[in-house]
Write a protein that holds these residues in place. Structure first.
Motif: not given
Length: 124
Positions: A109-110, A112-114, A116-118
């Protein structure tokens, strides 16, 4: 560094203490690695030198299969009367771990967010 097992004590019991080193080498099918850069490994450094090949490296056939590019080199002996021997297994030492991608990550679930943050992080 890679380690290989030596014969267990119970595997050696059939060897007599009266056997010569040649018998022992034969019993274990050991191979004397060639030393192409030196004819002798020991010298007494006298005017009439006494030279001999005392230092050797023995390997078993299993090592030869696992490390086919293994070779032996005699190093310089600035002080000692014997040459240090260097065994090169030609195996890469260390280095970066190759990146591996797991398809299951796409379903997290996370994910794409991870990502982007990395990618946004500053790397020194």
């Amino acid at each position: 560094m890679r380690y290989f097992t030596l014969p267990k004590e119970e595997d050696c019991r059939h060897l007599s203490h009266n056997k010569t080193s040649t018998d022992w080498i034969s019993d274990f099918s050991l191979i004397d690695l060639p030393l192409p850069n030196l004819q002798f490994t020991r010298s007494n450094f006298r005017e009439i030198a006494s030279c001999s090949k005392l230092d050797r490296c023995f390997v078993n056939p299993e090592w030869m299969v696992k490390l086919p590019k293994m070779n032996l080199t005699g190093l310089l002996r600035p002080v000692l009367d014997h040459c240090p021997l260097f065994v090169n297994s030609s195996l890469p030492i260390g280095g970066p771990t190759p990146f591996r991608f797991e398809k299951m990550w796409l379903h997290h679930k996370d994910f794409k967010l991870n990502i982007s943050n990395w990618w946004a992080e500053n790397v020194p």
